[in-house]
Design an enzyme around this catalytic site. Sequence first.
Site, PDB file in Angstrom:
ATOM      1  N   TYR A 151      62.822  46.867  46.942  1.00 51.16           N
ATOM      2  CA  TYR A 151      61.697  46.310  47.692  1.00 51.16           C
ATOM      3  C   TYR A 151      61.979  44.861  48.063  1.00 51.16           C
ATOM      4  CZ  TYR A 151      57.157  44.337  48.827  1.00 51.16           C
ATOM      5  OH  TYR A 151      56.133  43.689  49.457  1.00 51.16           O
ATOM      6  N   HIS A 159      54.286  35.617  58.650  1.00 52.66           N
ATOM      7  CA  HIS A 159      53.340  35.138  57.645  1.00 52.66           C
ATOM      8  C   HIS A 159      52.879  33.697  57.919  1.00 52.66           C
ATOM      9  CE1 HIS A 159      54.414  38.810  55.723  1.00 52.66           C
ATOM     10  NE2 HIS A 159      53.863  38.520  54.569  1.00 52.66           N
ATOM     11  N   ASN A 184      56.608  34.010  48.345  1.00 56.03           N
ATOM     12  CA  ASN A 184      55.768  34.791  47.441  1.00 56.03           C
ATOM     13  C   ASN A 184      55.611  34.049  46.120  1.00 56.03           C
ATOM     14  OD1 ASN A 184      54.360  36.817  46.201  1.00 56.03           O
ATOM     15  ND2 ASN A 184      55.809  38.448  46.726  1.00 56.03           N
ATOM     16  N   TYR A 201      18.651  11.216  27.082  1.00 56.71           N
ATOM     17  CA  TYR A 201      19.843  12.047  26.875  1.00 56.71           C
ATOM     18  C   TYR A 201      21.075  11.516  27.616  1.00 56.71           C
ATOM     19  CZ  TYR A 201      16.817  15.752  24.966  1.00 56.71           C
ATOM     20  OH  TYR A 201      15.951  16.491  24.201  1.00 56.71           O
ATOM     21  N   ARG A 222      22.198   8.923  25.069  1.00 53.88           N
ATOM     22  CA  ARG A 222      22.381   9.390  23.695  1.00 53.88           C
ATOM     23  C   ARG A 222      23.389  10.536  23.593  1.00 53.88           C
ATOM     24  NH1 ARG A 222      17.726  12.513  20.903  1.00 53.88           N
ATOM     25  NH2 ARG A 222      16.604  11.578  22.654  1.00 53.88           N
ATOM     26  N   PHE A 235      52.560  37.353  41.025  1.00 51.32           N
ATOM     27  CA  PHE A 235      52.085  36.548  42.158  1.00 51.32           C
ATOM     28  C   PHE A 235      50.576  36.416  42.192  1.00 51.32           C
ATOM     29  CE2 PHE A 235      52.912  40.946  43.539  1.00 51.32           C
ATOM     30  CZ  PHE A 235      51.603  41.364  43.717  1.00 51.32           C
ATOM     31  N   GLU A 291      46.990  45.336  48.943  1.00 50.48           N
ATOM     32  CA  GLU A 291      46.623  44.175  48.138  1.00 50.48           C
ATOM     33  C   GLU A 291      45.104  44.147  48.059  1.00 50.48           C
ATOM     34  OE1 GLU A 291      48.613  41.274  50.509  1.00 50.48           O
ATOM     35  OE2 GLU A 291      50.581  42.132  50.086  1.00 50.48           O
TER      36      GLU A 291
END
Length: 623
Positions: free
Chosen positions: A158, A188, A301, A389, A392, A438, A523
């Site tokens: 792959y 991409h 990637n 508060y 404190r 990834f 995905e």
Amino acid sequence: MRCVSVCVRGEWFRVPCGSPSGSVQLLGSEALRRYHQAKKLEDADEKLEFSMLRCRSGELLHPEDRTEDVLEHNDFVQLVFAAENGKHDYSPLATAVQHSYQEPKEYISLDGNSLTTADLVSLGQGLFKIKLTPEAEERVIKGREVIDAFIREDRVVYGVNTGFGKFARTLIPKEQLVQLQENVVRSHCAGVGAPLSVERTRMLLVLRINVLAKGHSGISMETLDAMIKAFNVSCLSWVPEKGTVGASGDLAPLAHLTLGLLGEGTMWSIQSGWADAKAVLEGHGLKPLVLKPKEGIALINGTQLMSSLGAEAVERAVGVARQADVIAALSLEALKGSTKAFHRAIHAVRPHPGQMEVAERLRSLLDSEIFPSQISVSHRSCERVQDAYTLRCIPQVHGVVNDTIAFVHKVISTELNSATDNPLVFAETGETISGGNFHGEYPAKALDYLAIGVHELASISERRIERLVNPALSELPAFLVKDGGLNSGFMIAHCTAAALVSESKALCHPSSVDSLSTSAATEDHVSMGGWAARKALRVVEHVEQVLAIELLAACQALEFLRPLKSTTPLEKVYELLRSVVSPWDRDRVMSPDIEAAHSLLRQQKVWKTVQPYMDEYRKKLQA
């Protein structure tokens, strides 16, 4: 021979300087000739007057000067026609980051296992060059040998000889393997938005190099060495900040990072500003990458965008959190608060590390035998039993922020030194294994947590600002200014703090609770870690700005308690602020004061001012 890169109407040409006596005019004429030749134009511009500008400094070069006297090897120059001045703007200076820069002399050695968040931020600032350790080089070479063996044996792997994502079952012929890697990078490159800053692009590039140095990506030493050389001369790609869903990693940003290294698109360097990527590379004596099988997917990637931005967020959070304790101590003094709530015994019975650390810091800064406070002595016999508060509970609120930052720091530090691409190469067994490293869920969840945690510093700080400016709560003049009504004082500065806190509340909604299926349901669960990192940075910046306003307000409040003095460390902080911001005696523009105080926090000057006194306090207690 010395060469110079010359820009003519947006086109870049690499031009030899010729003989040592060659002039700037001759250099420009030769660049113009090459432009005409490339465009197949007649010499219509021969009679047009032109000027030559040096890109780095914007200096106008005299045409009769010798090139060897005014230009350096690999310099960048722009040719500008007088008749077209203002008509076209091809200048790289238009978007160049102009700042003083000295080339670093020191190196940080990368091994893929020990990069820290502090180192990464320093590398982003351009303070160091990089090199690989011998052990890392050996791992990279062995990892590449596995990929080369698979190619020789025609094994199906792959990302090496298959398509990507939904096309994982599509086998690619051997003669198209290089095109496959180039295609995945180009396709991409689909990011949008403003580009990352120079510093953040440096961080992204060096972090990717560090991860590749682990030897599990199948990258070649030749390609990795070219990336290192590009980093060391700050040849940086144009990387838009938006477009990643955080699985499979930060694909779009890393693709843009790689595109420039291929000599395509736009790059930035100190010498050239933003310019054609190939021209920038060649101008620095570098060649565009030629990707080998597996290298395209190896470069794009991973979780490096969210991790590098996360590292900056963590480092800035560390800095602002410890300075928040100092600023809170100043506010408590100005409001004549009690130090009893910080007694060691109280925090020993609820021993969260962050809470105990903050309480100790407050004890070292406020009234004590070591550092007495006239302000504290002045109200010691008052009838007030306990404080609000926001005063404190400083150790409890600030403390959990410290513990949150420590947790996130651990996650991000692990991520900086993790192999996060796919498939991974294991040289020891001679195999590649597809997995899911990834996926950005770890940094995404951690950075969402960071935003929620660190925001609380701004939330409680804004409430302390309210107490400082409200005369019903502070016993000080309204909005910390004389002649109220004529002067508005800190009225709108408090509104700014409130606005930033409100905006951060929306940004604290976790991005990692969202997921959208992508890549045709291949995905089908993603982290949204890129947005988690970007908004965490915005929240941290808001915290810095709110605390800058509190620092201004607390020091202004002290003006109304004079001649009484606070403790030595807190008076030193007052003096630090007054070195850049004068007291508020009548209304003036507030924004520059806020920015000056913010700058002190960004530079850690408040912390550096008190640290020696805190150390002295601890030593005397131990004596």
